[in-house]
Design a protein around this motif. Structure first.
Motif, mmCIF file in Angstrom:
data_model
loop_
_atom_site.group_PDB
_atom_site.id
_atom_site.type_symbol
_atom_site.label_atom_id
_atom_site.label_comp_id
_atom_site.label_asym_id
_atom_site.label_seq_id
_atom_site.Cartn_x
_atom_site.Cartn_y
_atom_site.Cartn_z
ATOM 1 N N TYR A 1 0.854 -1.175 0.000
ATOM 2 C CA TYR A 1 0.000 0.000 0.000
ATOM 3 C C TYR A 1 0.896 1.233 0.000
ATOM 4 O O TYR A 1 2.091 1.148 0.298
ATOM 5 C CB TYR A 1 -0.864 0.043 1.274
ATOM 6 C CG TYR A 1 -2.037 -0.889 1.303
ATOM 7 C CD1 TYR A 1 -1.881 -2.234 1.603
ATOM 8 C CD2 TYR A 1 -3.334 -0.420 1.074
ATOM 9 C CE1 TYR A 1 -2.971 -3.093 1.649
ATOM 10 C CE2 TYR A 1 -4.432 -1.261 1.131
ATOM 11 C CZ TYR A 1 -4.245 -2.599 1.426
ATOM 12 O OH TYR A 1 -5.325 -3.433 1.484
ATOM 13 N N GLN B 1 0.680 5.678 0.998
ATOM 14 C CA GLN B 1 -0.100 6.805 1.486
ATOM 15 C C GLN B 1 0.681 8.092 1.256
ATOM 16 O O GLN B 1 1.730 8.299 1.880
ATOM 17 C CB GLN B 1 -0.443 6.651 2.962
ATOM 18 C CG GLN B 1 -1.395 7.713 3.478
ATOM 19 C CD GLN B 1 -1.968 7.380 4.836
ATOM 20 O OE1 GLN B 1 -1.447 6.539 5.569
ATOM 21 N NE2 GLN B 1 -3.070 8.020 5.190
ATOM 22 N N ARG C 1 -4.704 6.007 2.362
ATOM 23 C CA ARG C 1 -3.863 4.888 1.985
ATOM 24 C C ARG C 1 -4.538 4.118 0.849
ATOM 25 O O ARG C 1 -5.739 3.868 0.887
ATOM 26 C CB ARG C 1 -3.640 3.968 3.186
ATOM 27 C CG ARG C 1 -2.567 2.933 2.996
ATOM 28 C CD ARG C 1 -2.256 2.199 4.305
ATOM 29 N NE ARG C 1 -1.749 3.098 5.324
ATOM 30 C CZ ARG C 1 -1.259 2.675 6.501
ATOM 31 N NH1 ARG C 1 -1.220 1.389 6.779
ATOM 32 N NH2 ARG C 1 -0.820 3.544 7.383
#
Length: 121
Positions: free
Chosen positions: A37, A39, A45
């Motif tokens: 992921y 962010q 995110r």
């Protein structure tokens, strides 16, 4: 205890490349899906890439053709090769994995602490 530790972040120029790695350690019986992921500052995110235990991969549209996720099940690691990097790829990148710690019990999602990737224009 299970830990995920990322490495490989840094500062590169647009068009460059980086390779992120994440190692899982601790009490591990089995690892299912592994994911990256990211962010960016001020944003939510988002899922970048996912790889199943069988090796099936999926990617966010924004990174398709540029990023490649892979895993080494013997070493409990997952990597993200990032090519043709763009300033909009700047973010903290997090490793995530569904890990079954014991033979009895359901897998639980674990997170690493993140590694900063900064792309200069």
């Amino acid at each position: 205890q299970v830990q995920l530790v990322e490495s490989g972040g840094g500062l590169v120029q647009a068009g460059g490349f980086l390779r992120l790695s994440c190692a899982a350690s601790g009490s591990i019986f089995s690892i299912y899906a592994m994911r990256w992921y990211r962010q960016a500052s001020g944003k939510q995110r988002e899922l970048v890439a996912d790889i199943t235990r069988g090796g099936t991969t999926t990617y966010a549209d924004s990174v398709k053709g540029r990023f490649t996720i892979s895993r080494d099940s013997a070493k409990n690691t997952v990597s993200l090769q990032m090519n043709s990097l763009k300033p909009e790829d700047t973010a903290v990148y997090y490793c995530n994995a569904d890990i079954q710690a014991h033979p009895i019990g359901a897998p639980i999602g674990y997170w690493g602490h993140g590694t900063q990737v900064t792309i200069s224009s």
